[in-house]
Structures are given as C-alpha cells and as structure tokens.
Design an enzyme around this catalytic site. Sequence first.
Site, PDB file in Angstrom:
ATOM      1  N   SER A  56     102.812  35.049 -42.196  1.00  0.00           N
ATOM      2  CA  SER A  56     104.088  34.908 -41.506  1.00  0.00           C
ATOM      3  C   SER A  56     103.881  35.214 -40.029  1.00  0.00           C
ATOM      4  O   SER A  56     102.933  35.935 -39.671  1.00  0.00           O
ATOM      5  CB  SER A  56     105.118  35.884 -42.087  1.00  0.00           C
ATOM      6  OG  SER A  56     106.226  36.058 -41.238  1.00  0.00           O
ATOM      7  N   TYR A  95     106.956  44.689 -44.740  1.00  0.00           N
ATOM      8  CA  TYR A  95     106.710  43.242 -44.774  1.00  0.00           C
ATOM      9  C   TYR A  95     105.717  42.842 -43.694  1.00  0.00           C
ATOM     10  O   TYR A  95     104.739  42.127 -43.954  1.00  0.00           O
ATOM     11  CB  TYR A  95     108.044  42.506 -44.579  1.00  0.00           C
ATOM     12  CG  TYR A  95     107.921  41.001 -44.461  1.00  0.00           C
ATOM     13  CD1 TYR A  95     107.869  40.207 -45.602  1.00  0.00           C
ATOM     14  CD2 TYR A  95     107.883  40.377 -43.215  1.00  0.00           C
ATOM     15  CE1 TYR A  95     107.779  38.830 -45.506  1.00  0.00           C
ATOM     16  CE2 TYR A  95     107.787  39.005 -43.105  1.00  0.00           C
ATOM     17  CZ  TYR A  95     107.736  38.226 -44.256  1.00  0.00           C
ATOM     18  OH  TYR A  95     107.630  36.866 -44.152  1.00  0.00           O
TER      19      TYR A  95
END
Length: 297
Positions: free
Chosen positions: A142, A155
């Site tokens: 990401s 995350y």
Amino acid sequence: MTDELAGKVAVVTGGASGIGRATVARFVAAGARVVVADLDAEAGARSIAAHGANAVFVTANVADPEQVRALVAHAVTTFGGLHVMCNNAGISGTMHKTFLHDDLADFTKVLGVNLLGVMAGTRYAGEHMAAHGGGSIINLSSVGGVMAGGGVQTYRASKAAVIHFTKSAAIELAQYDIRVNCLAPGNIPTGLLAASATAMRSEVSEKFTAAARAAMRADRPLQREGTPEDVAELVLYFAGDVSRYVTGTVVPIDGGTVAGKPLRSLRKPDDTTAVRNPDDTAATENGSARRPVAERS
C-alpha cells in the site's frame, strides 16, 4: 480475451472482492485458471460465478500458514501446477483511533493477515515453483507502507514490512527463476475503508468514509478515482512473461500520491488572485487536508 497467461495456474488470496476480484477476472480473461481464496464464502462464490471451470473457490484464512500450504496444494491438485501467486488479502484494522488512543488490540490480527499471510503465500508457492521451473509472486502492499503518516500505525507497519520482505524474497528466490514483486495501491475505492469504520455508528461511518475519500482525492495529482481494474492490469503485467526480467520492485499505483502533492493554487505574476482547484473539496482553510490511509482490499 487475451493469452498472456494461457496454460498458467494462479492463486489469488482475498479474491472475493475489490482488487482481488478484479484480478481474478483479469487473470481468467488472459487465459489462466485461478484458485480464489477468501474467508467470505458467499462473496467468493460470486467472484467465480462468471468464470465456469476456469476458477474455483477455497475458504482460507491466510493468517494460518497451514491453510495457505493447503491452498497451494489444492491449486496443484486441481489444475496441475502453480505459476502465479497473488498475495492480495489484507485488512486495515481500526482507522478512527489516534495512536495514543489505540490499545493495539488488533495488532496480531492485522500482522497475521497482512504480513504473515504474504510470507506464507510466498513460502509455499515458492516451494512448488522452485521445483517446477519458477514462477511469479505478486505481493500487495500500500502507499501506506511507502509513505509515513499519522493514523493506522499497525496497518502502515505491516505494509512497510511487506515491501522489505518482497525485496528480500526476490533476492533469495531469484536462483530458482522465481520473480517476487510488490504493488503499492493507493486511493482505490474498495470495501476496506468502510470495513475499518464498522465500530462507529452507521451515520458517522458514512461521513467518515466520504470525508476520507474526499481527502485522498484532493491529495493526489490525478483527480479521477482509481479502480480495482486499474490495479488488476498491473498485477497481470507482473504475472505474465512480459515482465520476465523484473523482480524485487515496488510499484505505486496511486494516481501520483507517492510522487508528491498536487499544486493547490496558481498565481499570475502580477495578480494576487489564487485560482483554486475546483476538485479540492477536502482542503482546509490553510490549503492542507488530513489523509487517512485505507487504500485497498
């Protein structure tokens, strides 16, 4: 229909929705047979419904290495081999808490899916590929793993770890003609952002999701929304032979977010009038915007 993956077998984790589902469709259209893995059996059935005998679904929790091992074995048994492994499954954890208010209760779950799942997929797919002439492994990170920022620290840490792991695995597995590459999607509308806000009341969750999407849109050079299909096209590139000399790379697919912030205003040399970006709906009074980071499925 194309033939980039004709005769090849692929596994796509997290393939029931979002980027995973788009990747499954693109792989099948390119001639592959695909094993789709996810925890959501109902959505998984929908993901493979249009692909006939070219796609099968397996319920699997990628945070359990034994289930990943069985998943790879199922692909080999069902379709006779494994040439492409797409480690796409991912979760965001709780987004709306600041770090000092985060009890880290979801740390093990997030790291289990986002990092251990990728490592297990790479390990077991790589084991088969090493004994059968090589293959391609594509890991989904990401922009949250590329760029530092506030919020969703677990995350971000998991996605940064995926990037470093990918490079290390690429070095080690190159001797077996196994390529390992990483994609870093950003600003892709999927269910992940909404899922991260499930602890909120529904009306608050909807406002949070809308504000997050607007902030991310305002913070990238390309103003159109990215799509799961955009990401699937790049996954296909890494899966096929056209990328046979590419390994250990990390490629953002984010509308330019990683490249830098877009210009918010333009001034003529002799004019004090600022021309605002009409799409800059999330800008604050000082021209900046807070950007949360749940970009993909």
